[in-house]
Design a protein around this motif. Structure first.
Motif, PDB file in Angstrom:
ATOM      1  N   ASP A  28       0.904  -1.195  -0.236  1.00  0.00           N
ATOM      2  CA  ASP A  28      -0.160   0.369  -0.276  1.00  0.00           C
ATOM      3  C   ASP A  28       0.207   1.563   0.251  1.00  0.00           C
ATOM      4  O   ASP A  28       0.145   2.341  -0.599  1.00  0.00           O
ATOM      5  N   ARG A  32       0.806   4.402  -2.952  1.00  0.00           N
ATOM      6  CA  ARG A  32       0.907   5.962  -2.534  1.00  0.00           C
ATOM      7  C   ARG A  32       1.958   6.092  -3.366  1.00  0.00           C
ATOM      8  O   ARG A  32       2.197   7.693  -3.758  1.00  0.00           O
ATOM      9  N   GLY A  35       2.479   6.736  -6.836  1.00  0.00           N
ATOM     10  CA  GLY A  35       1.580   7.115  -7.525  1.00  0.00           C
ATOM     11  C   GLY A  35       1.572   8.615  -7.163  1.00  0.00           C
ATOM     12  O   GLY A  35       0.985   9.408  -8.148  1.00  0.00           O
ATOM     13  N   TRP A  79      -7.800  14.791  -8.426  1.00  0.00           N
ATOM     14  CA  TRP A  79      -8.092  13.583  -8.917  1.00  0.00           C
ATOM     15  C   TRP A  79      -7.259  13.047  -8.387  1.00  0.00           C
ATOM     16  O   TRP A  79      -7.693  11.920  -7.426  1.00  0.00           O
ATOM     17  N   PHE A  80      -6.400  13.225  -9.755  1.00  0.00           N
ATOM     18  CA  PHE A  80      -5.708  10.946  -9.277  1.00  0.00           C
ATOM     19  C   PHE A  80      -4.449  11.569  -8.345  1.00  0.00           C
ATOM     20  O   PHE A  80      -4.955  10.191  -7.835  1.00  0.00           O
ATOM     21  N   HIS A  82      -5.506  12.885  -5.409  1.00  0.00           N
ATOM     22  CA  HIS A  82      -5.995  12.342  -4.441  1.00  0.00           C
ATOM     23  C   HIS A  82      -6.769  10.774  -3.732  1.00  0.00           C
ATOM     24  O   HIS A  82      -6.713  10.415  -3.298  1.00  0.00           O
ATOM     25  N   GLU A  83      -6.773  10.301  -5.241  1.00  0.00           N
ATOM     26  CA  GLU A  83      -7.741   8.840  -5.537  1.00  0.00           C
ATOM     27  C   GLU A  83      -5.885   8.192  -5.433  1.00  0.00           C
ATOM     28  O   GLU A  83      -6.176   6.810  -4.659  1.00  0.00           O
ATOM     29  N   ALA A  84      -4.709   8.201  -5.975  1.00  0.00           N
ATOM     30  CA  ALA A  84      -3.866   7.813  -5.465  1.00  0.00           C
ATOM     31  C   ALA A  84      -3.074   7.653  -4.369  1.00  0.00           C
ATOM     32  O   ALA A  84      -2.651   7.076  -3.617  1.00  0.00           O
ATOM     33  N   GLY A  86      -3.983   9.298  -1.365  1.00  0.00           N
ATOM     34  CA  GLY A  86      -5.807   9.063  -0.484  1.00  0.00           C
ATOM     35  C   GLY A  86      -5.537   9.976   0.402  1.00  0.00           C
ATOM     36  O   GLY A  86      -6.483   9.654   1.668  1.00  0.00           O
ATOM     37  N   ARG A  88      -5.922  14.086   1.872  1.00  0.00           N
ATOM     38  CA  ARG A  88      -6.130  15.884   1.141  1.00  0.00           C
ATOM     39  C   ARG A  88      -4.771  16.202   0.629  1.00  0.00           C
ATOM     40  O   ARG A  88      -5.756  16.941   0.446  1.00  0.00           O
ATOM     41  N   GLN A 141     -11.403  18.934  -1.383  1.00  0.00           N
ATOM     42  CA  GLN A 141     -11.179  18.041   0.019  1.00  0.00           C
ATOM     43  C   GLN A 141     -10.732  18.389   1.143  1.00  0.00           C
ATOM     44  O   GLN A 141     -10.648  17.368   1.405  1.00  0.00           O
TER      45      GLN A 141
END
Length: 151
Positions: A28, A32, A35, A79-80, A82-84, A86, A88, A141
């Protein structure tokens, strides 16, 4: 006279759902970090592409395609990130190199070169549109409710 009855459900009893498998902490963390690096590199590439598109002309007139690319790329990169990653604060990963390149591009070099000049309305619109996009995405966010975690 009515006899008391026990409450009865008409829905058949279901087994509890198994929680989704969580990746191992090392995997994980690696994903992260990867990303985050992709988000930083994409922020740099986005800024370079927008600077190249700031001087595009059609029929001798500047067109504002660079500002539109700045808005679209800012939304997608925020967006990417934040998603990658995780978190704020991940919106800062593509935003910081983007801002740095825009600042460097707007300062004249010792040779007199300037990438974004004050008389280029597209360059100025691009900087304002990109900055506002990253600001709005970061603000969203911050205000977004914290997701609830089961477990």
């Amino acid at each position: 006279m009515t006899l008391p009855t026990a409450p009865m459900s008409v829905v058949p009893e279901q087994e509890p759902a198994t929680p989704p498998a969580r990746p191992r902490p090392a995997v994980d963390l690696t994903l992260r970090v990867a990303g985050g690096l992709v988000a930083v590199l994409a922020g740099v590439l986005s800024a370079v592409l927008e600077l190249l598109l700031a001087t595009v002309r059609v029929g001798g007139q500047l067109i504002g395609v660079s500002a539109l690319v700045a808005i679209g790329a800012g939304i997608a990169l925020s967006w990417f990130a934040h998603e990658a990653v995780g978190t704020r604060w991940a919106v800062a990963l593509p935003a910081v190199p983007w801002f740095a390149l825009m600042a460097v591009a707007s300062v004249r070099t010792t040779e007199g070169d300037l990438l974004v000049s004050g008389d280029n309305w597209v360059g100025l619109a691009m900087i304002v549109a990109g900055a506002m996009t990253f600001a709005v995405m970061g603000f969203r966010q911050i205000l977004a409710p914290q997701p609830t975690r089961r477990g």
